[in-house]
Design an enzyme around this catalytic site. Structure first.
Site, mmCIF file in Angstrom:
data_model
loop_
_atom_site.group_PDB
_atom_site.id
_atom_site.type_symbol
_atom_site.label_atom_id
_atom_site.label_comp_id
_atom_site.label_asym_id
_atom_site.label_seq_id
_atom_site.Cartn_x
_atom_site.Cartn_y
_atom_site.Cartn_z
ATOM 1 N N GLU A 1 0.813 -1.221 0.000
ATOM 2 C CA GLU A 1 0.000 0.000 0.000
ATOM 3 C C GLU A 1 0.846 1.270 0.000
ATOM 4 O O GLU A 1 0.806 2.069 0.944
ATOM 5 C CB GLU A 1 -0.965 -0.015 1.187
ATOM 6 C CG GLU A 1 -1.993 -1.123 1.077
ATOM 7 C CD GLU A 1 -3.151 -0.985 2.060
ATOM 8 O OE1 GLU A 1 -2.980 -0.331 3.103
ATOM 9 O OE2 GLU A 1 -4.227 -1.545 1.783
ATOM 10 N N GLU B 1 -6.398 -8.147 -0.949
ATOM 11 C CA GLU B 1 -6.785 -8.285 0.459
ATOM 12 C C GLU B 1 -8.286 -8.096 0.598
ATOM 13 O O GLU B 1 -8.894 -7.296 -0.123
ATOM 14 C CB GLU B 1 -6.109 -7.218 1.324
ATOM 15 C CG GLU B 1 -4.628 -7.369 1.512
ATOM 16 C CD GLU B 1 -4.061 -6.266 2.417
ATOM 17 O OE1 GLU B 1 -4.803 -5.716 3.246
ATOM 18 O OE2 GLU B 1 -2.874 -5.951 2.243
HETATM 19 C C1 GLA Z 1 -4.290 -2.878 4.796
HETATM 20 C C2 GLA Z 1 -2.868 -3.419 4.903
HETATM 21 C C3 GLA Z 1 -2.779 -4.663 5.720
HETATM 22 C C4 GLA Z 1 -3.652 -4.593 6.939
HETATM 23 C C5 GLA Z 1 -5.071 -4.322 6.506
HETATM 24 C C6 GLA Z 1 -6.052 -4.285 7.659
HETATM 25 O O1 GLA Z 1 -4.959 -3.268 3.708
HETATM 26 O O2 GLA Z 1 -2.296 -3.627 3.641
HETATM 27 O O3 GLA Z 1 -1.416 -4.828 6.083
HETATM 28 O O4 GLA Z 1 -3.201 -3.586 7.777
HETATM 29 O O5 GLA Z 1 -5.102 -3.066 5.891
HETATM 30 O O6 GLA Z 1 -7.354 -4.118 7.201
#
Ligand code: GLA
Ligand code: ZN
Length: 703
Positions: A163, A320
């Site tokens: 991210e 994710e």
């Molecule tokens: C983000 C991050 C993860 C985690 C999630 C929690 O997407 O990439 O590492 O922290 O949030 O929802």
């Protein structure tokens, strides 16, 4: 109708996994002191139908505990163990967080905030993306990983960092920003002064060295500066990412690279990042079961899936999602039984070839210990969440045929980052209710309700392949956009524009000669003279007059009421009933070449917008997958490829729903593995995936 055009499937994201990828973030580095847990992980992964693990995302400290001392054994063992158990690996580069030794010894890696305070060590996602040391160090680390693992049979692709986001205002970044500006403005400070209108408040610069990034302690009111800074942040982050990519691709160009984007995160323009990525992925965390209508949440998530597919016009990855809850919203509700499977199938319906999670196993400590995971602290498989994940794992195994198929859109919504930055920055009208993203999602929603495949594009995209384009609040027009929109309509397309269109150019300078500027008055057939903004409790009534869309009745406008004048030949569909602008147009239609340009001068509620789109869609002959008006909360999405069509019927309501698809097709239910009629019944949060052969419900735009 018969679809004569062959739409070819894309190859699987990785040849090593010619299936829907099912997996997620796996952090063995947090459990090295408990080897029995690591063994148990593979047993549970197999039970859950997991075929991929994303490993080492924040593992820098485990990989290099002290400067120059490397520990790869645990990763060797992890990859071997996963491979021996038939689980593939998406291997991460660890740049998303740094070990303390690095931050203390090389403080230039620490980010400087807009208020010029420098971060201390801690947290994550907070490095300086210009720091020569950090770039060098990341390159070295990535290269070591690539050399050691590129040939490992488990490794399928690179997960770059995590991210990417935020911005750094340190002196390295200031200098890089100035160099970027010199290139953009031909090293001519007067050119920059003009483009940024720095005559205002005597803020003209004498040379590039005087320029500093926007700051609450300094300049924040030069919109051209703000806009260029945002562009630079994307540029510099992409440069950082390119450095990461070079390190792994120099060793082995064949392994694809991906990074997890953040949906509509405003800070980085994904359209500028994706060219250097092989695959697009994003992290999906909606608030299911909140107090909004379920359909609003579902359609808003679909919008972002469609955006991610549109970025490369090919299958993407949902990198994710949570199998149950997140832990960082004000209220963290459980996904109701069925919702996890439904929301995962939703991603696939829009073109994702993966269902992945954060996280595989809940950690014992720190801030994410109560974030949802496939494996809970109880450590076994007898949980509601695990069982639903395992059930999904079985379903996904039946979807091999869908891998690589794609969506053939008829319509597009323009949702543009540079436009968003300019709108968010503009001072005037209503500062609290601009809601650009929500507005685009509302317009999109009208397509979603009808199951019309829709791309979410930016203003640089090619408009030719669509029959209908909706571009709400297209406030900023980059060069050529107006001309390309004109060409689109001239060739027979239907275009929908709204209030706030065509006010500024690419550097946020107002167009002179009336709005919408840059030639759009000719296309819209209107001149927008003024904007009235209303208090949240106020509305203004309007009504349809006799019109070619056959829309009738009364409706209300809120927030934005633009005062527009129709030109000759422009049809006025609806007029205001109230205030001093009574009888002025609210909705207009302008024939232009072979197409139509509609203009909505006021913001309305969704019901009004939906009725309007209903008529437009009918008139423009867009084809829909069902003749029935779909029940609220139900949508149908389609994927195509190699002569097969897959119809995803998704029920986001907590009630049983019956849906009839177009009856000319013969449907095969790929989950129950049998023929089915065109009428199907879905239980609450239920879904169906139906296959038809060589038949499409769609007509395509004549080129
Ligand atoms: C983000 C991050 C993860 C985690 C999630 C929690 O997407 O990439 O590492 O922290 O949030 O929802
Ligand atoms: Zn910096």
């Amino acid at each position: 109708m018969q679809d004569k055009r062959q739409i070819k499937k894309f190859p699987p994201i990785t040849p090593k996994v010619p299936h829907i990828i099912h997996g997620g973030d796996y952090n063995p580095d947090q459990w090295l002191s408990m080897p029995e847990i690591l063994q148990e992980d593979v047993r549970l992964m197999k039970l859950a139908g997991i075929n991929s693990a994303s490993v080492a995302i924040f593992a820098w400290k485990a990989l290099e505990p002290e400067e120059g001392i490397y520990h790869f054994e645990w990763l060797d063992q992890t990859l071997d163990r996963l491979h021996q158990n038939g689980i593939s690996v998406i291997l991460a580069t660890p740049s998303g967080a740094r070990p303390a030794w690095m931050d203390h010894k090389y403080p230039e890696v620490l980010r400087v905030n807009a208020d010029r305070t420098k971060n201390l060590h801690g947290e994550r996602h907070n490095h300086c993306y210009t720091s020569p040391y950090y770039r060098k160090k990341v390159f070295e680390m990535n290269r070591l990983l690539a050399e050691r693992y590129h040939n490992h049979p488990a490794v399928t692709m690179w997960h770059l960092s995590n991210e990417y986001g935020g911005e750094c205002h340190c002196e390295h970044c200031q200098q890089a920003f100035r160099e970027w500006l010199k290139v953009k403005y031909d090293n001519d400070i007067q050119k920059l002064n003009h483009e940024w209108w720095t005559y205002f408040w005597s803020h003209s610069y004498s040379n590039f060295d005087e320029i500093e990034s926007p700051s609450p302690l300094g300049e924040q009111n030069t919109h051209g500066l703000n806009l260029d800074w945002m562009r630079f942040v994307t540029y510099q982050t992409t440069e950082f990412m390119k450095n990461e990519i070079a390190a792994v691709k120099q060793v082995d160009p064949s392994l694809p690279v991906v990074t997890n984007l953040m949906g509509t995160y405003p800070g980085l323009d994904p359209w500028k990042m994706v060219d250097v990525l092989d695959v697009v992925s994003w992290d999906n965390y909606p608030e299911w079961h909140n107090l909004d209508k379920p359909e609003t949440v579902a359609s808003s998530v679909s919008f972002v899936h469609d955006l991610n597919r549109s970025l490369k016009k090919k299958p993407f990855m949902m990198m994710e999602s949570t199998p149950s809850i997140v832990n960082w919203k004000p209220i963290n509700k459980l996904k109701r039984p069925g919702m996890h499977i439904l929301s995962s199938i939703q991603a696939i319906a829009h073109g994702s070839d993966t269902v992945q999670y954060f996280q595989w196993r809940k950690g014992r400590g720190a801030s994410e210990k109560f974030h949802g995971a496939v494996v809970d602290h109880c450590g076994h498989e007898h949980t509601r969440v695990f069982k639903e994940v395992a059930q999904l794992g079985k379903i996904l195994k039946q979807l091999d045929g869908i891998v690589g198929t794609t969506v053939k859109p008829q319509a597009a919504i323009i949702y543009d980052w540079e436009n968003k930055w300019a709108i968010d920055d503009l001072k005037g009208w209503s500062t609290s209710d601009k809601n650009y993203e929500e507005t685009c999602k509302q317009h999109y929603h009208a397509f979603w309700k009808r199951g019309i495949p829709t791309d979410v594009i930016n203003m640089d995209c090619d408009f030719k392949e669509y029959q209908m384009i909706s571009a709400p609040m297209l406030y900023l027009l980059k060069p050529t956009v107006a001309d390309r929109l004109k060409a689109f309509v001239k060739q027979g397309g239907t275009l929908i524009l709204t209030y706030c269109t065509g006010h500024v150019n690419q550097n946020d300078l107002c167009f002179l000669g009336g709005f919408p500027g840059d030639g759009l008055q000719e296309l819209t057939g209107i001149w927008a003279e003024e904007m009235d903004t209303l208090y949240p409790t106020e509305t203004r009534k309007f009504h349809y007059q006799n019109n070619s869309l056959t829309l009738t009745g009364a409706a209300t406008a809120h927030t934005f009421c633009e005062l527009i004048h129709p030109k000759e030949h422009c049809e006025v569909l609806a007029v205001y009933d109230e205030d001093f602008y009574q009888d002025m147009p609210v909705i207009t239609k302008n024939l232009y070449g072979n197409g139509n340009c509609y203009y909505l001068a006021a913001r309305t509620d969704f019901e009004t917008l939906n009725a309007f789109y209903g008529k437009l869609i009918e008139q423009a002959n867009l084809e829909v997958p069902s003749k029935q008006i779909l029940p609220t909360g139900v949508t149908i999405q389609q994927r195509y490829g190699d002569g097969e069509n897959y119809w995803f019927v998704l029920n986001f309501t907590n009630a049983e729903q019956t849906i009839t698809l177009n009856e000319q097709n013969t449907y095969f239910d790929i989950i129950s593995n049998q023929k089915t009629s065109a009428t199907i019944t879905l239980h609450s949060y239920g879904f169906a995936i139906l296959k038809t052969e060589s038949v499409s419900s769609l007509t395509f735009i004549k080129k």
